[in-house]
Scaffold this motif. Sequence first.
Motif, PDB file in Angstrom:
ATOM      1  N   GLU A 137     -17.362 -14.267  44.339  1.00 48.97           N
ATOM      2  CA  GLU A 137     -18.345 -13.352  43.779  1.00 48.97           C
ATOM      3  C   GLU A 137     -18.033 -13.146  42.295  1.00 48.97           C
ATOM      4  OE1 GLU A 137     -14.808 -11.240  44.476  1.00 48.97           O
ATOM      5  OE2 GLU A 137     -15.975 -12.207  45.998  1.00 48.97           O
ATOM      6  N   ILE A 138     -19.081 -13.074  41.514  1.00 47.25           N
ATOM      7  CA  ILE A 138     -18.950 -12.792  40.080  1.00 47.25           C
ATOM      8  C   ILE A 138     -19.818 -11.569  39.832  1.00 47.25           C
ATOM      9  CG2 ILE A 138     -19.279 -13.651  37.746  1.00 47.25           C
ATOM     10  CD1 ILE A 138     -19.088 -16.503  38.944  1.00 47.25           C
ATOM     11  N   LEU A 139     -19.182 -10.421  39.841  1.00 50.72           N
ATOM     12  CA  LEU A 139     -19.911  -9.163  39.751  1.00 50.72           C
ATOM     13  C   LEU A 139     -20.050  -8.755  38.291  1.00 50.72           C
ATOM     14  CD1 LEU A 139     -21.093  -7.320  41.925  1.00 50.72           C
ATOM     15  CD2 LEU A 139     -19.084  -5.893  41.682  1.00 50.72           C
ATOM     16  N   LYS A 140     -21.283  -8.644  37.836  1.00 49.66           N
ATOM     17  CA  LYS A 140     -21.581  -8.213  36.469  1.00 49.66           C
ATOM     18  C   LYS A 140     -22.108  -6.786  36.544  1.00 49.66           C
ATOM     19  CE  LYS A 140     -24.336  -9.489  32.469  1.00 49.66           C
ATOM     20  NZ  LYS A 140     -25.374 -10.407  31.969  1.00 49.66           N
ATOM     21  N   VAL A 141     -21.341  -5.840  36.029  1.00 49.31           N
ATOM     22  CA  VAL A 141     -21.729  -4.432  36.078  1.00 49.31           C
ATOM     23  C   VAL A 141     -22.739  -4.167  34.967  1.00 49.31           C
ATOM     24  CG1 VAL A 141     -20.890  -2.071  35.927  1.00 49.31           C
ATOM     25  CG2 VAL A 141     -19.519  -3.802  37.086  1.00 49.31           C
ATOM     26  N   THR A 199     -12.646   6.569  33.242  1.00 52.33           N
ATOM     27  CA  THR A 199     -12.590   5.134  33.496  1.00 52.33           C
ATOM     28  C   THR A 199     -12.818   4.900  34.986  1.00 52.33           C
ATOM     29  OG1 THR A 199     -11.023   4.817  31.693  1.00 52.33           O
ATOM     30  CG2 THR A 199     -11.174   3.052  33.322  1.00 52.33           C
ATOM     31  N   ILE A 200     -13.752   4.015  35.295  1.00 55.53           N
ATOM     32  CA  ILE A 200     -14.109   3.696  36.676  1.00 55.53           C
ATOM     33  C   ILE A 200     -13.609   2.296  36.991  1.00 55.53           C
ATOM     34  CG2 ILE A 200     -16.012   3.490  38.316  1.00 55.53           C
ATOM     35  CD1 ILE A 200     -15.771   6.265  36.993  1.00 55.53           C
ATOM     36  N   ARG A 201     -13.015   2.110  38.188  1.00 55.32           N
ATOM     37  CA  ARG A 201     -12.581   0.782  38.637  1.00 55.32           C
ATOM     38  C   ARG A 201     -13.160   0.503  40.018  1.00 55.32           C
ATOM     39  NH1 ARG A 201      -7.766   2.615  36.273  1.00 55.32           N
ATOM     40  NH2 ARG A 201      -7.304   1.497  34.368  1.00 55.32           N
ATOM     41  N   LEU A 202     -13.678  -0.701  40.190  1.00 49.40           N
ATOM     42  CA  LEU A 202     -14.188  -1.143  41.482  1.00 49.40           C
ATOM     43  C   LEU A 202     -13.221  -2.167  42.057  1.00 49.40           C
ATOM     44  CD1 LEU A 202     -17.901  -1.795  40.484  1.00 49.40           C
ATOM     45  CD2 LEU A 202     -16.926   0.300  41.395  1.00 49.40           C
ATOM     46  N   TYR A 203     -12.860  -2.024  43.313  1.00 49.23           N
ATOM     47  CA  TYR A 203     -11.950  -2.949  43.986  1.00 49.23           C
ATOM     48  C   TYR A 203     -12.726  -3.715  45.048  1.00 49.23           C
ATOM     49  CZ  TYR A 203      -8.154  -0.313  41.859  1.00 49.23           C
ATOM     50  OH  TYR A 203      -7.305   0.284  40.960  1.00 49.23           O
ATOM     51  N   VAL A 234     -10.400  -6.928  40.754  1.00 49.90           N
ATOM     52  CA  VAL A 234     -10.574  -5.560  40.267  1.00 49.90           C
ATOM     53  C   VAL A 234     -11.460  -5.625  39.033  1.00 49.90           C
ATOM     54  CG1 VAL A 234      -9.423  -3.517  39.347  1.00 49.90           C
ATOM     55  CG2 VAL A 234      -8.286  -4.894  41.080  1.00 49.90           C
ATOM     56  N   TYR A 235     -12.534  -4.848  39.048  1.00 48.09           N
ATOM     57  CA  TYR A 235     -13.428  -4.804  37.903  1.00 48.09           C
ATOM     58  C   TYR A 235     -13.275  -3.483  37.177  1.00 48.09           C
ATOM     59  CZ  TYR A 235     -15.827  -8.999  39.381  1.00 48.09           C
ATOM     60  OH  TYR A 235     -16.114 -10.291  39.708  1.00 48.09           O
ATOM     61  N   PRO A 236     -12.523  -3.462  36.065  1.00 48.76           N
ATOM     62  CA  PRO A 236     -12.495  -2.240  35.277  1.00 48.76           C
ATOM     63  C   PRO A 236     -13.813  -2.138  34.500  1.00 48.76           C
ATOM     64  CG  PRO A 236     -11.049  -3.897  34.316  1.00 48.76           C
ATOM     65  CD  PRO A 236     -11.644  -4.494  35.550  1.00 48.76           C
TER      66      PRO A 236
END
Length: 135
Positions: A37-41, A113-117, A123-125
Amino acid sequence: MNRFIAVVVLLAVAISLVAAGVAWLVTTYYSMMWRPEILKVLEVDLYYNTTDSSWWLRVEALNEGEADAEVYKVEVHNVEVLILSPPKVVKAGSRGGIYVKLGGSYTPETTYTIRLYLRSGTVYPVLERVVRASA
């Protein structure tokens, strides 16, 4: 006897080189084929909902990879860590919203600061965002 030892050593070296070469080729081929997966926030909002008197986190993301992105943990740095059960999923090749009800205490117009795991270990900071209270 010396000739026999030399042949055995040469054979051992040749087998070791072939094994290392095969391992390298297999890992290189696998890494070229694997598309996680390539998650683009795209957007992140941390807002106060007056109807239920609680803080909410909204994340809009685009999954450009070939695998589903399963967000299983969200961290608001130095405030709280939330384990999501069930995990929030953004399907491969699609855009999705992740809404999480927060339990911590937040101050309007403060930077967090939000981080998604993700289940895959990524980990997407997310860039620091300003918390805003909705009226």
